[in-house]
Design a protein around this motif. Structure first.
Motif, PDB file in Angstrom:
ATOM      1  N   GLU A 126      -0.523  15.012   2.452  1.00 30.53           N
ATOM      2  CA  GLU A 126      -1.821  15.610   2.144  1.00 30.53           C
ATOM      3  C   GLU A 126      -2.967  14.762   2.686  1.00 30.53           C
ATOM      4  N   ALA A 127      -2.764  13.434   2.749  1.00 29.61           N
ATOM      5  CA  ALA A 127      -3.803  12.549   3.252  1.00 29.61           C
ATOM      6  C   ALA A 127      -4.119  12.813   4.723  1.00 29.61           C
ATOM      7  N   ARG A 128      -3.195  13.428   5.440  1.00 25.59           N
ATOM      8  CA  ARG A 128      -3.472  13.808   6.833  1.00 25.59           C
ATOM      9  C   ARG A 128      -4.546  14.877   6.892  1.00 25.59           C
ATOM     10  N   ARG A 129      -4.589  15.720   5.854  1.00 22.29           N
ATOM     11  CA  ARG A 129      -5.558  16.816   5.826  1.00 22.29           C
ATOM     12  C   ARG A 129      -6.813  16.464   5.043  1.00 22.29           C
ATOM     13  N   ARG A 130      -6.706  15.461   4.160  1.00 21.73           N
ATOM     14  CA  ARG A 130      -7.840  15.101   3.311  1.00 21.73           C
ATOM     15  C   ARG A 130      -8.133  13.615   3.467  1.00 21.73           C
ATOM     16  N   PRO A 131      -9.057  13.266   4.348  1.00 18.71           N
ATOM     17  CA  PRO A 131      -9.347  11.850   4.619  1.00 18.71           C
ATOM     18  C   PRO A 131      -9.741  11.061   3.380  1.00 18.71           C
ATOM     19  N   GLU A 132     -10.298  11.728   2.371  1.00 17.50           N
ATOM     20  CA  GLU A 132     -10.726  10.991   1.177  1.00 17.50           C
ATOM     21  C   GLU A 132      -9.559  10.408   0.396  1.00 17.50           C
ATOM     22  N   LEU A 133      -8.354  10.877   0.658  1.00 16.73           N
ATOM     23  CA  LEU A 133      -7.179  10.343  -0.024  1.00 16.73           C
ATOM     24  C   LEU A 133      -6.549   9.172   0.725  1.00 16.73           C
ATOM     25  N   ARG A 134      -6.961   8.961   1.948  1.00 21.06           N
ATOM     26  CA  ARG A 134      -6.261   7.994   2.799  1.00 21.06           C
ATOM     27  C   ARG A 134      -6.345   6.569   2.276  1.00 21.06           C
ATOM     28  N   GLU A 135      -7.479   6.187   1.735  1.00 19.52           N
ATOM     29  CA  GLU A 135      -7.620   4.811   1.294  1.00 19.52           C
ATOM     30  C   GLU A 135      -6.665   4.492   0.148  1.00 19.52           C
ATOM     31  N   GLN A 136      -6.502   5.427  -0.790  1.00 14.15           N
ATOM     32  CA  GLN A 136      -5.581   5.177  -1.894  1.00 14.15           C
ATOM     33  C   GLN A 136      -4.130   5.184  -1.419  1.00 14.15           C
ATOM     34  N   VAL A 137      -3.810   6.094  -0.509  1.00 20.59           N
ATOM     35  CA  VAL A 137      -2.452   6.108   0.051  1.00 20.59           C
ATOM     36  C   VAL A 137      -2.199   4.830   0.838  1.00 20.59           C
ATOM     37  N   ARG A 138      -3.199   4.414   1.599  1.00 17.14           N
ATOM     38  CA  ARG A 138      -3.067   3.170   2.361  1.00 17.14           C
ATOM     39  C   ARG A 138      -2.881   1.973   1.427  1.00 17.14           C
ATOM     40  N   ALA A 139      -3.622   1.986   0.305  1.00 16.71           N
ATOM     41  CA  ALA A 139      -3.497   0.890  -0.666  1.00 16.71           C
ATOM     42  C   ALA A 139      -2.087   0.818  -1.232  1.00 16.71           C
ATOM     43  N   LEU A 140      -1.493   1.979  -1.492  1.00 21.85           N
ATOM     44  CA  LEU A 140      -0.120   2.019  -1.998  1.00 21.85           C
ATOM     45  C   LEU A 140       0.833   1.368  -1.003  1.00 21.85           C
ATOM     46  N   TYR A 141       0.730   1.773   0.266  1.00 21.30           N
ATOM     47  CA  TYR A 141       1.639   1.243   1.274  1.00 21.30           C
ATOM     48  C   TYR A 141       1.322  -0.207   1.624  1.00 21.30           C
ATOM     49  N   ASP A 142       0.063  -0.586   1.553  1.00 15.61           N
ATOM     50  CA  ASP A 142      -0.273  -1.998   1.775  1.00 15.61           C
ATOM     51  C   ASP A 142       0.362  -2.882   0.707  1.00 15.61           C
ATOM     52  N   ASP A 143       0.351  -2.418  -0.544  1.00 12.98           N
ATOM     53  CA  ASP A 143       0.976  -3.190  -1.626  1.00 12.98           C
ATOM     54  C   ASP A 143       2.481  -3.299  -1.421  1.00 12.98           C
ATOM     55  N   TYR A 144       3.104  -2.203  -1.009  1.00 14.27           N
ATOM     56  CA  TYR A 144       4.535  -2.228  -0.729  1.00 14.27           C
ATOM     57  C   TYR A 144       4.856  -3.236   0.375  1.00 14.27           C
ATOM     58  N   ARG A 145       4.088  -3.161   1.457  1.00 18.10           N
ATOM     59  CA  ARG A 145       4.366  -4.052   2.585  1.00 18.10           C
ATOM     60  C   ARG A 145       4.090  -5.508   2.239  1.00 18.10           C
ATOM     61  N   ALA A 146       3.049  -5.738   1.439  1.00 16.29           N
ATOM     62  CA  ALA A 146       2.751  -7.118   1.048  1.00 16.29           C
ATOM     63  C   ALA A 146       3.880  -7.706   0.219  1.00 16.29           C
ATOM     64  N   ALA A 147       4.426  -6.910  -0.708  1.00 15.91           N
ATOM     65  CA  ALA A 147       5.552  -7.377  -1.514  1.00 15.91           C
ATOM     66  C   ALA A 147       6.766  -7.642  -0.630  1.00 15.91           C
ATOM     67  N   THR A 148       6.997  -6.763   0.354  1.00 16.03           N
ATOM     68  CA  THR A 148       8.111  -6.939   1.284  1.00 16.03           C
ATOM     69  C   THR A 148       7.941  -8.216   2.100  1.00 16.03           C
ATOM     70  N   GLU A 149       6.740  -8.440   2.599  1.00 17.78           N
ATOM     71  CA  GLU A 149       6.499  -9.624   3.427  1.00 17.78           C
ATOM     72  C   GLU A 149       6.678 -10.913   2.632  1.00 17.78           C
ATOM     73  N   ARG A 150       6.200 -10.926   1.389  1.00 19.78           N
ATOM     74  CA  ARG A 150       6.358 -12.139   0.581  1.00 19.78           C
ATOM     75  C   ARG A 150       7.829 -12.455   0.349  1.00 19.78           C
ATOM     76  N   GLU A 151       8.625 -11.414   0.063  1.00 24.75           N
ATOM     77  CA  GLU A 151      10.042 -11.666  -0.204  1.00 24.75           C
ATOM     78  C   GLU A 151      10.791 -12.050   1.071  1.00 24.75           C
ATOM     79  N   LEU A 152      10.471 -11.403   2.183  1.00 27.25           N
ATOM     80  CA  LEU A 152      11.113 -11.775   3.443  1.00 27.25           C
ATOM     81  C   LEU A 152      10.778 -13.209   3.831  1.00 27.25           C
ATOM     82  N   SER A 153       9.553 -13.639   3.536  1.00 25.80           N
ATOM     83  CA  SER A 153       9.154 -15.011   3.861  1.00 25.80           C
ATOM     84  C   SER A 153       9.862 -16.028   2.976  1.00 25.80           C
ATOM     85  N   ARG A 154      10.324 -15.602   1.816  1.00 26.03           N
ATOM     86  CA  ARG A 154      11.162 -16.482   0.982  1.00 26.03           C
ATOM     87  C   ARG A 154      12.582 -16.562   1.535  1.00 26.03           C
ATOM     88  N   ILE A 155      13.055 -15.461   2.089  1.00 28.38           N
ATOM     89  CA  ILE A 155      14.432 -15.394   2.589  1.00 28.38           C
ATOM     90  C   ILE A 155      14.576 -16.127   3.921  1.00 28.38           C
TER      91      ILE A 155
END
Length: 211
Positions: A126-155
């Motif tokens: 839906e964020a593809r059609r509604r730009p106002e949702l993109r920042e929150q969707v991006r925030a969700l995926y940024d948090d996921y990736r940040a958690a992934t990067e922290r754990e990979l950097s421990r490994i």
């Protein structure tokens, strides 16, 4: 935008079952957001109305209107709720730095709350059609990736970096989507096992380079 589906509907066994539910004291708003997530996950965003949420939660239509005021506000708050809930329940960062703990329980997470996972994919599209949702969707995926990067950097012997992080997270995200739609828990577990083997090899290779 307001709900336009206010015409009377016949009572069904499903609606009677939902009407028998009661939103617990002190959890009204959260219960309505959970109901909104279920509606979108099972029926798509175009079916998200005040009345659909009220029926799902077993409350009155007016209570949903009172809490959110507009359909757009309901969508945005449901997405914010999904961000908070998903990050708090994410298994991407065990904190142990052990390869065998990485993404442990991913398939169980999908099984435990498939609606929450499906809701996120619905909103991602839906964020593809509604730009106002993109920042929150991006925030969700940024948090996921940040958690992934922290754990990979421990490994790994060195920091994972954005490229490897995006590659690994994208693999996990794809596994979740596949399990939701076509696969089974065993498929996800097997693929995560293979990903861990790749990380073990990468950890050994990087460690050898540093010696």
């Amino acid at each position: 935008m307001t709900d336009t589906s206010d015409t009377a509907r016949p009572t069904t066994s499903r609606s009677r079952e939902r009407a028998g539910r009661r939103v617990g004291y002190g959890e009204g708003r959260a219960a309505l957001l959970r109901a909104a997530v279920r509606v979108v996950a099972r029926r798509g965003l175009r079916h998200l109305t005040y009345r659909a949420v009220a029926e799902e939660a077993g409350v009155t239509h007016g209570l949903v209107v009172h809490h959110f005021g507009s359909r757009d506000a309901l969508i945005e708050e449901a997405l914010a709720y999904a961000v908070r809930t998903s990050v708090s329940t994410s298994l991407l960062e065990s904190g142990s730095g052990r390869v065998e703990d990485f993404a442990a329980g991913l398939s169980e997470l999908v099984e435990a709350d498939p609606d929450l996972q499906a809701f996120q994919y619905e909103l991602l599209l839906e964020a593809r059609r509604r730009p106002e949702l993109r920042e929150q969707v991006r925030a969700l995926y940024d948090d996921y990736r940040a958690a992934t990067e922290r754990e990979l950097s421990r490994i790994l012997p060195a920091d994972a970096g954005p490229g490897l992080t995006r590659l690994v997270f994208s693999a996990l995200d794809g596994l979740v989507l596949y399990q939701l739609t076509l696969g089974e828990r065993g498929d996800t577990d097997a693929a995560v096992g293979e990903l861990r083997e790749l990380l073990r090899g990468l950890a050994g290779e990087r460690g050898a380079r540093q010696e």
